[in-house]
Design an enzyme around this catalytic site. Sequence first.
Site, PDB file in Angstrom:
ATOM      1  N   GLU A 444       0.846  -1.221   0.000  1.00 48.28           N
ATOM      2  CA  GLU A 444       0.000   0.000   0.000  1.00 48.28           C
ATOM      3  C   GLU A 444       0.864   1.247   0.000  1.00 48.28           C
ATOM      4  OE1 GLU A 444      -2.708  -0.666  -0.806  1.00 48.28           O
ATOM      5  OE2 GLU A 444      -2.973  -2.699  -0.044  1.00 48.28           O
ATOM      6  N   GLY A 445       1.999   1.187  -0.646  1.00 47.41           N
ATOM      7  CA  GLY A 445       2.913   2.330  -0.685  1.00 47.41           C
ATOM      8  C   GLY A 445       3.896   2.230   0.465  1.00 47.41           C
TER       9      GLY A 445
END
Length: 605
Positions: A444-445
Amino acid sequence: MPAYKVPQREMRFLMNEVLDYPAHYAGLAQGSEATPDVVEAIVQECAKLCEEVVAPLYQSGDEQGCQFNAGEVTTPQGFREAYDAFVAGGWQGLSHPVEYGGQGLPISLGLIKQEMLGTANWPFSMYPGLSLGAMNTILMHGDEAQKQTYLVPLTEGRWAGTMCLTEPQCGTDLGQVKTTATPQGDGSYRLNGTKIFISSGEHDLTENIIHIVLARLPDAPKGTRGISLFIVPKFTVNADGSLGERNPVSCGALEKKMGIKASSTCVMNFDGAEGYLIGEPNKGLECMFTFMNSARIGTAIQGVGSAERAYQGALAYAKERRSMRALSGTKEREQIADSLHHHGDVRRMLLTQKVIAEGGRALLYEAAQKADFMIEGLLAGDMRTYEAWDDKLGFITPILKGCLTELGLESANIGMQVFGGHGYIREHGMEQIVRDARISTLYEGTTGIQGLDLLGRKVLLLTQGKAVRQYTRDMLKVALPLVKQPRLRRHALTVLKLAAQWNWLTVRIALKARKEREVVSTACHDFLMYSGYAALAFIWLKMAAKAAERLEQGGEQSADFYRAKLASADFYFERLLPRGKAHAQSMLKNAQSLMSTPIEHFAFD
Ligand SMILES: Cc1cc2nc3c(=O)[nH]c(=O)nc-3n(C[C@H](O)[C@H](O)[C@H](O)COP(=O)(O)OP(=O)(O)OC[C@H]3O[C@@H](n4cnc5c(N)ncnc54)[C@H](O)[C@@H]3O)c2cc1C
């Protein structure tokens, strides 16, 4: 592996006292059903499911992992039954609209449910977690027919969802996506390409899986402006909602990984799979942000869950394991040695975990209220309200995702440390928490990408510092009157100073970045962590203020709870917050010490 106990007293302190959820829900259209009785019943029922059904599968799920055989994935023993129990309880649709099969309760309650589920068994929670992202994307960007066809069974938990972004050549830089979508002339598309690292890409929990896929239309512009979003079902769906043919989208392999072994991480091959455009052509990445923001907050929950689970294990062990005598004198004379918790350094570790878990949870519950307001605006078609709250949530989201996962991982590591060498041995379960928590700072980054999103995008580019000014205005408002209270004065003054310093740092970096753009990248990690420590200081002040107020009112039978809360706040301000100073110093340095050495000089033969 220590059993998981849902920290209900903590949760109630936040919900009913610090953040006044009853008043919050009373003011929301979506909150009319969320009366105190209903909320209490939800917390208790969910806690029961998590403690009795889901948590006991955490360690066995890790040992068995997911199995791959000829394209099929089998989840560990007990996962299907636990998932069925989860679905039967209506938990998947708790916060989704009634017209699409949900219970229509506020999204904040959904987040609290996710916290319990994720702390009990993070890999298990990823299956419904990914579905939630797919549901949110279809709800926000799908047309009515797509909502009826896909959203209803997803909300009911009969089907599951995925998020198919990453490809072998790109995870962060999605502008490089190569998967293609070719129009068929009948409104459908054929997708071709390979996605990797797809969580829940294949499993045996549901009868169908709905993949949300990023792909390129023919002649699409290069880069991020040429990416569109598609729904690709594992089984196509007939007009009456029944399952049709098997779509040529299949799992080619399961990744062999460090942790979260019970969560399937799949290589997914799209070999002419039928798909349907969701949202506008070439606007896929914008639509995907809906998914990513909810997934980022979901991953921040993993940080808090890791901290909580490791803390519960470490605390129990520190009470039962004995070693030497306390420096301040023998504490348990009748025993061969004193318990670990009598030693200052062990207390440092336990309290670090405690303030991370409790502070992180408080930040999440506060952010959840912002999400409630945002959804309220959206459902009412009031886009100004929606956007205003979306901006506020957008500012805090990278801080939660970046900082709470880093601190959650630290807490997981501390849990192992408290166990000494036994922490490294599998049967105690602490090393599993570390292995499982490790992914939270990556997907998610990565933390670096959260830092860039916060400093580069949300603070400098989009708001020219306004986002920080808005957040710190609230800090001033809360802290100023607390300066008059002797017990809180020191912490309130610290929060006032932080509010000023945060703005000052933002301006300094903005000026530096004008001259030297790379400063945004070289400073972003420090800025992110500084922001996290500042936000935690603010929430710890609020918790301390509520605890002090309760004690003044008599405190009744909970006096010890409130005293412990004040002591934890003292620990946070004295022992953890000073880390923020180092980040402040470091972020203001020129980029030179990072950028001037040629890469050939990084190592010599
Ligand atoms: C277990 C697991 C589950 C996953 N689940 C999913 C899923 O369900 N769906 C999905 O689509 N993906 C999923 N992913 C993929 C995950 O989101 C990516 O691995 C992640 O976003 C990082 O991308 P990458 O691995 O390509 O790293 P890269 O993008 O190659 O980055 C490598 C390093 O460079 C840094 N970096 C990259 N670009 C910059 C820049 N411009 N400035 C500064 N630093 C930079 C990064 O921070 C990182 O440290 C999963 C991954 C794993 C391991």
